[in-house]
Design an enzyme around this catalytic site. Structure first.
Site, PDB file in Angstrom:
ATOM      1  CB  CYS A  98     -70.025 -91.621 -35.276  1.00  0.00           C
ATOM      2  SG  CYS A  98     -71.396 -90.906 -34.384  1.00  0.00           S
TER       3      CYS A  98
HETATM    4  N1  GLN Z   1     -74.160 -90.906 -29.242  1.00  0.00           N
HETATM    5  C1  GLN Z   1     -73.707 -89.957 -30.190  1.00  0.00           C
HETATM    6  C2  GLN Z   1     -74.826 -89.356 -31.030  1.00  0.00           C
HETATM    7  O1  GLN Z   1     -75.941 -89.710 -30.929  1.00  0.00           O
HETATM    8  C3  GLN Z   1     -72.603 -90.504 -31.071  1.00  0.00           C
HETATM    9  C4  GLN Z   1     -73.152 -91.534 -31.916  1.00  0.00           C
HETATM   10  C5  GLN Z   1     -72.169 -92.436 -32.537  1.00  0.00           C
HETATM   11  O2  GLN Z   1     -71.074 -92.762 -32.130  1.00  0.00           O
HETATM   12  N2  GLN Z   1     -72.809 -93.044 -33.424  1.00  0.00           N
HETATM   13  O3  GLN Z   1     -74.563 -88.505 -31.803  1.00  0.00           O
END
Ligand code: GLN
Length: 245
Positions: free
Chosen positions: A2
């Site tokens: 994210c």
């Molecule tokens: N692993 C987390 C999720 O699936 C955070 C994802 C991210 O950093 N893209 O929400």
């Protein structure tokens, strides 16, 4: 992975932080410049903010991309705050979809976001899950690695740890069990604690006025400074400290 940000300082419209910067979080949802894992952040988004005199933040979260939500455009124009945490999500394989899995997570006046992934979700995470009492495991806000990381942080906070201590101990605990990327943000509206552990983070500090931590700079201005990987950051409007994790 994210992209996320946290802000403390003079009151600002959500849109000034999130939508208006040329390379800000809104644009990072479809064209991040520095993202190391994944390409787009369209699996939900969320904004948490504090109103003056109220220690409990509001959250606005949605399951879809930030640009596809006309209601957010309205909110972003008129809601102003001194303390904001926001994220756009690219879901990790195997993790739940939906609003409940979108950051910021929150409880007890805290807002939290995780940029990263805990490898082996969910089948190889027995050791990580064993760090939590079963009742807390059953109360996860969503079936995702980030909700598990948040539950571990909240467990530490409720046991009396300070925000920096809670983040650092959680990173150490998880890293002892499995491979993980753990860029974390945590705020109570007065301070921000953050970690870098596997992805980018930048800070823009204007002592006495504001501080902004973000996965990547929202513009090409000269004030942005990178935070080294594997750091713990503690920030207030008065200043920022960075130390190795
Ligand atoms: N692993 C987390 C999720 O699936 C955070 C994802 C991210 O950093 N893209 O929400």
């Amino acid at each position: 992975m994210c992209r996320h940000l946290a802000y403390l300082g003079a009151p600002v419209a959500l849109g000034e932080l999130i939508v208006e910067p040329p390379f800000g979080l809104h644009r990072q949802s479809w064209a991040p410049r520095m993202q190391r894992h994944g390409t787009m952040n369209v699996d939900g988004f969320g904004v948490g903010w504090y109103a003056d005199g109220d220690p409990v933040p509001a959250r606005y979260r949605r399951a879809g991309p930030i640009w596809a939500d006309p209601s957010f455009a309205d909110l972003a124009r008129v809601v102003r705050s001194r303390a904001v945490l926001a994220a756009v999500r690219s879901a990790t394989e195997g993790c739940a979809a939906g609003e409940a899995a979108a950051a910021p997570f929150g409880a007890d006046g805290w807002l939290f976001s995780h940029n990263g992934a805990v490898q082996g979700w969910p089948d190889k995470l027995d050791a990580v899950a064993a760090l939590l009492p079963p009742a807390e495991l059953l109360s996860l806000e969503a079936r995702s690695d980030s909700a598990l990381v948040w539950a571990l942080v909240l467990h530490r906070l409720r046991a009396g740890a300070g925000p920096g201590e809670a983040l650092a101990a959680t990173v150490q605990d998880i890293a002892a069990c499995t491979e993980a990327r753990l860029n974390l943000l945590l705020t109570d509206g007065r301070t921000i604690a953050a970690t870098t552990y596997g992805d980018t983070l930048f800070r823009r500090s204007r002592p006495g006025h504001s501080v902004l931590l973000a996965s990547e700079p929202g513009d090409d201005g000269p004030e942005w400074a990178p935070v080294p990987d594997r750091s713990l950051v503690l920030a207030t409007t008065e200043g920022v400290t960075v130390r190795p994790l």
